[in-house]
Design an enzyme around this catalytic site. Structure first.
Site, PDB file in Angstrom:
ATOM      1  CG  ASP A  39      33.098  -6.318 -46.646  1.00 41.47           C
ATOM      2  OD1 ASP A  39      33.114  -6.664 -45.449  1.00 41.47           O
ATOM      3  OD2 ASP A  39      34.085  -5.833 -47.219  1.00 41.47           O
ATOM      4  CB  CYS A  70      33.748 -10.364 -51.624  1.00 44.46           C
ATOM      5  SG  CYS A  70      33.697 -10.556 -53.426  1.00 44.46           S
ATOM      6  NE  ARG A 125      24.249 -27.455 -18.976  1.00 44.75           N
ATOM      7  CZ  ARG A 125      24.583 -28.648 -18.492  1.00 44.75           C
ATOM      8  NH1 ARG A 125      24.259 -28.982 -17.248  1.00 44.75           N
ATOM      9  NH2 ARG A 125      25.223 -29.516 -19.234  1.00 44.75           N
ATOM     10  NE  ARG A 144      33.422 -28.585 -22.876  1.00 40.99           N
ATOM     11  CZ  ARG A 144      32.272 -28.215 -23.444  1.00 40.99           C
ATOM     12  NH1 ARG A 144      32.234 -27.906 -24.740  1.00 40.99           N
ATOM     13  NH2 ARG A 144      31.155 -28.171 -22.734  1.00 40.99           N
ATOM     14  CE1 TYR A 193      39.402  -9.077 -54.876  1.00 36.29           C
ATOM     15  CE2 TYR A 193      37.664  -9.814 -53.409  1.00 36.29           C
ATOM     16  CZ  TYR A 193      38.540  -8.833 -53.827  1.00 36.29           C
ATOM     17  OH  TYR A 193      38.554  -7.618 -53.194  1.00 36.29           O
ATOM     18  CE  LYS A 201      27.357 -22.583 -25.733  1.00 37.61           C
ATOM     19  NZ  LYS A 201      28.298 -23.661 -25.351  1.00 37.61           N
ATOM     20  CG  HIS A 234      28.190 -30.430 -21.718  1.00 36.13           C
ATOM     21  ND1 HIS A 234      26.954 -29.821 -21.783  1.00 36.13           N
ATOM     22  CD2 HIS A 234      28.644 -30.510 -22.989  1.00 36.13           C
ATOM     23  CE1 HIS A 234      26.680 -29.532 -23.047  1.00 36.13           C
ATOM     24  NE2 HIS A 234      27.680 -29.944 -23.798  1.00 36.13           N
TER      25      HIS A 234
END
Length: 386
Positions: A320, A318, A226, A141, A270, A43, A170
């Site tokens: 990016d 920042c 799992r 859950r 910044y 996942k 789980h």
């Protein structure tokens, strides 16, 4: 080598070591009792590592089935030609039943309306849709309550369009030694499976061990385990360290896009939260930011590795890009610090020379877990498989 594998369109990337991934998968497979199957959890894009390539590598190393979190994640694998069983680790929206049937993707089930809608869609297509019954044994859950499991199965099992292929739960505290809550969950699960069998209902593949459970609790492997985060070379908890040897699969790297020698007192980034304290300090920029998974909370509080040496990140990270400082000193004989140049490879996570920065180190600085760290880096950065 790092410069050679750098993507052409961006000087930042995630490196995924498929050989290490296969070795980790083999290590888990060998830890299972004879006949126990292994479901590999892929996942969130295989925890940021890229699901399709990871699935193929895992299957060659012994994976039997795969688990995802959403319908779209399952579809990604099917579109890529993955034919092995795929389980969604939740009950998706009822509107998705047609898609599940058409693509042979198994959902978890805990509500009768969803199960019957799945059966109707399958019967209309002349098929039988498989599902796994998920039981809430105490994590609060998702799942059917243990006392209601037999009744749910009796309510839906008449339908010729569905078939129970598995029963699971789980654990919330599988990583805690001698934990009372874990023992209680396991007891509830065993009793639920026994009740189903006593009622003449086939539970299918019985599975409950997650990654820490697989490592620490071989007594409850049942029919399948799992395995998730451990496949990617990351320990699920401190209690599993030393029990199974794992190799990190992900490295995060970038290349320097700009280097300057600012004046003393010049601000960086910044808010100018860092100011250059003296002469002969370089400020270098790397095109990785918080939109790539490098949390802004790490600003002025993390290291990177350049030319085999740790250097301090400075200024606010920042969206990016981020900056780091290098106190240049080429006169020291015991540990000279050479200049950084444009194009030099910078390691954010991974090894360079004798230095290594781990996802666990970054997680501690962020006050989170290694799962979140690697998932974040996998969202936008291009992946290079080595």
């Amino acid at each position: 080598m790092a410069k050679k594998i750098c993507p052409d369109d961006r000087w930042s990337w995630v490196e995924v070591d498929l050989s290490a991934l296969r070795r980790n998968t083999t290590a888990f497979k060998r830890s299972l009792a004879r006949g126990v199957r292994m479901m590999c959890v892929v996942k969130a894009g295989a925890y940021g590592h890229g699901a399709v390539r990871c699935v193929n590598a895992m299957h060659t190393a012994g994976a039997d089935q795969f688990a995802v979190a959403t319908v779209e994640e399952g579809l990604e694998l099917r579109r890529a030609g993955v034919q092995w069983p795929i389980l969604i680790l939740s009950q998706p929206p009822i509107e998705s039943v047609q898609t599940l049937v058409e693509n042979d993707i198994m959902p978890c089930v805990y509500e009768p309306d969803f199960a019957l809608a799945l059966g109707e869609a399958a019967a209309a297509a002349g098929r039988v849709a498989k599902y796994h019954l998920i039981v809430d044994t105490g994590m609060t859950r998702i799942g059917v309550m243990p006392a209601d499991a037999v009744e749910l199965r009796r309510t839906i099992d008449f339908h010729r369009g569905i078939e129970c292929a598995g029963t699971l739960t789980h654990f919330a505290t599988a990583d805690v030694p001698d934990d009372w809550d874990f023992a209680l969950q396991l007891n509830r699960f065993r009793n639920t499976v026994s009740a189903l069998r006593d009622a003449g209902l086939n539970p299918g593949l019985v599975h409950c061990d997650n990654t820490p459970g697989t490592v620490l609790h071989p007594e409850c492997q049942f029919d399948m385990c799992r395995v998730g985060i451990g496949l990617y070379g990351l320990q699920p908890a401190e209690t599993t360290v030393g029990v199974i040897d794992l190799e990190p699969v992900m490295s995060v790297r970038g290349r320097v896009t700009r280097v300057v020698y600012p004046e003393v007192g010049a601000g960086v980034g910044y808010g100018m939260t860092y100011r250059v304290p003296k002469r002969n300090v370089q400020i270098a920029t790397v095109p990785i930011g918080y939109a790539d998974g490098l949390s802004r909370t790490l600003s002025n509080n993390m290291d990177v590795i350049v030319n085999g040496q740790r250097q301090r990140q400075v200024g606010n990270i920042c969206m990016d890009q981020f900056m780091f400082a290098v106190d240049v000193n080429t006169t020291r004989t015991y540990c000279p610090t050479p200049e950084v140049r444009e194009g030099d490879v910078v390691t954010v996570i991974g090894a360079d020379g004798d230095e290594r920065i781990t996802a666990d180190e970054m997680a501690r600085l962020r006050g989170t877990i290694n799962y979140e760290v690697v998932c974040g880096f996998g969202m936008r950065l291009p992946k290079v498989y080595v």
